[in-house]
Scaffold this motif. Sequence first.
Motif, PDB file in Angstrom:
ATOM      1  N   VAL A   1       0.764  -1.255  -0.079  1.00 15.52           N
ATOM      2  CA  VAL A   1       0.056  -0.038  -0.029  1.00 15.52           C
ATOM      3  C   VAL A   1       0.819   0.957   0.124  1.00 15.52           C
ATOM      4  O   VAL A   1       1.434   1.645   1.009  1.00 15.52           O
ATOM      5  CB  VAL A   1      -0.891  -0.037   1.054  1.00 15.52           C
ATOM      6  N   LEU A   2       1.176   1.995  -1.286  1.00 13.46           N
ATOM      7  CA  LEU A   2       1.927   3.100  -1.271  1.00 13.46           C
ATOM      8  C   LEU A   2       1.060   4.303  -1.287  1.00 13.46           C
ATOM      9  O   LEU A   2       0.207   4.334  -2.238  1.00 13.46           O
ATOM     10  CB  LEU A   2       2.673   2.977  -2.491  1.00 13.46           C
TER      11      LEU A   2
ATOM     12  N   LEU B   1       6.524  10.152   6.273  1.00 15.08           N
ATOM     13  CA  LEU B   1       6.562  11.644   6.980  1.00 15.08           C
ATOM     14  C   LEU B   1       8.112  12.175   6.764  1.00 15.08           C
ATOM     15  O   LEU B   1       8.201  13.360   6.768  1.00 15.08           O
ATOM     16  CB  LEU B   1       6.491  11.136   8.358  1.00 15.08           C
ATOM     17  N   LEU B   2       8.869  11.393   6.862  1.00 13.32           N
ATOM     18  CA  LEU B   2      10.434  11.837   6.555  1.00 13.32           C
ATOM     19  C   LEU B   2      10.344  12.736   5.317  1.00 13.32           C
ATOM     20  O   LEU B   2      11.177  13.591   4.959  1.00 13.32           O
ATOM     21  CB  LEU B   2      11.530  11.004   6.713  1.00 13.32           C
ATOM     22  N   ALA B   3       9.945  12.089   4.281  1.00 18.06           N
ATOM     23  CA  ALA B   3       9.817  12.773   2.745  1.00 18.06           C
ATOM     24  C   ALA B   3       9.034  14.039   3.070  1.00 18.06           C
ATOM     25  O   ALA B   3       9.449  15.210   2.296  1.00 18.06           O
ATOM     26  CB  ALA B   3       9.113  11.843   1.594  1.00 18.06           C
TER      27      ALA B   3
ATOM     28  N   ARG C   1       3.244   8.499   5.924  1.00 14.54           N
ATOM     29  CA  ARG C   1       3.091   7.140   6.491  1.00 14.54           C
ATOM     30  C   ARG C   1       4.618   6.902   7.072  1.00 14.54           C
ATOM     31  O   ARG C   1       5.491   7.670   6.839  1.00 14.54           O
ATOM     32  CB  ARG C   1       2.883   5.954   5.529  1.00 14.54           C
ATOM     33  N   ASP C   2       4.753   6.046   7.996  1.00 18.51           N
ATOM     34  CA  ASP C   2       5.833   5.472   8.677  1.00 18.51           C
ATOM     35  C   ASP C   2       6.833   4.760   7.800  1.00 18.51           C
ATOM     36  O   ASP C   2       6.253   3.865   6.848  1.00 18.51           O
ATOM     37  CB  ASP C   2       5.529   4.546   9.772  1.00 18.51           C
TER      38      ASP C   2
ATOM     39  N   THR D   1      17.721   9.960   2.013  1.00 18.68           N
ATOM     40  CA  THR D   1      16.889   9.632   1.102  1.00 18.68           C
ATOM     41  C   THR D   1      15.387   8.754   1.479  1.00 18.68           C
ATOM     42  O   THR D   1      15.446   7.822   1.501  1.00 18.68           O
ATOM     43  CB  THR D   1      17.623   8.440   0.148  1.00 18.68           C
ATOM     44  N   PRO D   2      14.543   9.611   2.079  1.00 20.84           N
ATOM     45  CA  PRO D   2      13.364   9.103   2.693  1.00 20.84           C
ATOM     46  C   PRO D   2      12.439   8.688   1.394  1.00 20.84           C
ATOM     47  O   PRO D   2      12.194   9.087   0.351  1.00 20.84           O
ATOM     48  CB  PRO D   2      12.866  10.483   3.187  1.00 20.84           C
ATOM     49  N   PRO D   3      11.858   7.480   1.625  1.00 21.04           N
ATOM     50  CA  PRO D   3      10.872   7.018   0.638  1.00 21.04           C
ATOM     51  C   PRO D   3       9.875   7.893   0.243  1.00 21.04           C
ATOM     52  O   PRO D   3       9.232   8.558   1.160  1.00 21.04           O
ATOM     53  CB  PRO D   3      10.507   5.564   1.147  1.00 21.04           C
ATOM     54  N   PRO D   4       9.278   7.836  -0.988  1.00 20.43           N
ATOM     55  CA  PRO D   4       8.091   8.825  -0.981  1.00 20.43           C
ATOM     56  C   PRO D   4       6.848   8.434  -0.486  1.00 20.43           C
ATOM     57  O   PRO D   4       6.642   7.281  -0.048  1.00 20.43           O
ATOM     58  CB  PRO D   4       7.855   8.625  -2.465  1.00 20.43           C
TER      59      PRO D   4
END
Length: 446
Positions: A145-146, A388-390, A154-155, A382-385
């Motif tokens: 689930v992206l 929250l970090l992105a 998301r986490d 390099t946070p994933p799309p």
Amino acid sequence: MRHILDRTVPWLLAGLLSLAGTAQAQTRVEGVRIWPAPDHTRLVLDMGGEVDHSIFSLANPSRLVIDIKNTRLETSFGKLDLSGSPIQRIRSAPRHGDDLRVVLDLKRDVKPRSFQLEPNAEYGNRLVVDLIQEGAERNEPSKPVLSENRDGKRDIIVMIDAGHGGEDPGASGPSGTHEKDVVLPLARKLKAIIDAQPGFTARLTRDGDYYIGLRQRILLARKQNADLFVSIHADAFRTPQPRGASVFALSRRGATSETARWLARNENRSDLIGGVGGVSLDDKNEVLAGVLLDLSMTASINASVGVGDHVLKNLGHVARLHKHGVEQAAFVVLKSPDIPSILVEAGFISNPQEERNLKSAAYRSKLAHAIWEGVDSYFRDTPPPGTLLAWEKRNGQGMASYRIQRGDTLSAVARRNATTVNRIKELNNLSSDQVMVGQTIKIPAS
């Protein structure tokens, strides 16, 4: 008459000796162990040698019958703790004279399977009976689930894998410490640290003393839609001298053979590289499917080496390193086609000093914090799309890393960065104001 006796007596003696030999050759059940897991329970019988056996199920009430030929029981089933298992009671009795029948009275229906294991450094011959929970979704990764929303928060999911477990103790130290018994508390500590951080969630492949198949560990990570897979082990060597922590990623050679293997498994192709955008290979020809999977494997390896570099650098602050670069090998647990995966060797359990270190909760805590700091610094870069970090990085609300210098105090660091000591302690899971020179901490980005 004498002529007849001359011929008959040797024959009778041979027959008696043969019967005596048969009795002496009767195999013994010398011990028994049970390993309950979330989706199965493993019953292990220590045998004096290889045996012929069969199993079958009975209903109303549910029972499993284990028939073992030419075997006698020399242990007690009464000492087993059956809590957490589907077994209500274990009964046994001789059958047909020399055979043994073991009956498991069950609380519910199970799917049984049995096999024998040859002797290893820890155990002798074993008869293994697995009781698999009916309806357990064991080898079925779910569709990822992206988030399609640019403002998704998301986490990041980190799957932590404590190596070995149950009947597989892993390597052993000079004083008898088992690898499985030090990597599980280390994995639990790492999970606790990660779960305390905003924007991160950790999962464990196992949270008890039981064994999970190597490829099942990969599938568990895919089922959780993990962004990173971290397998934790403790190395060993035939001599006690080698020491130091290591980090491994998948080798290209291992990836090439694994690509072919995944492509051959048609049941996995519908969501084979779902973790990089839900790409299905169902409607692709063999050439295109191979190219897409190879690209996914290459990206996964590159990311694995990247996060491995960050983790290794931080491990070097708290432990001696065996190698100063990320090593690459064809470990099975690193072979997910779409999840960056690293294997951390926390030290050589075969080295007396490192065995003592790994038995120490304080030392394991240092290792766990170092692994976390490496994971965190990689994903800050390099946070994933959709995470929250992105979102924080796009909106200038991310974190920065700072290495404590001589003379630094938390209050001084907080003042220079327009934040508070409590905020820094919260971000770094610190219980006191004390910091060490060389320690890397997170601070809110200005």
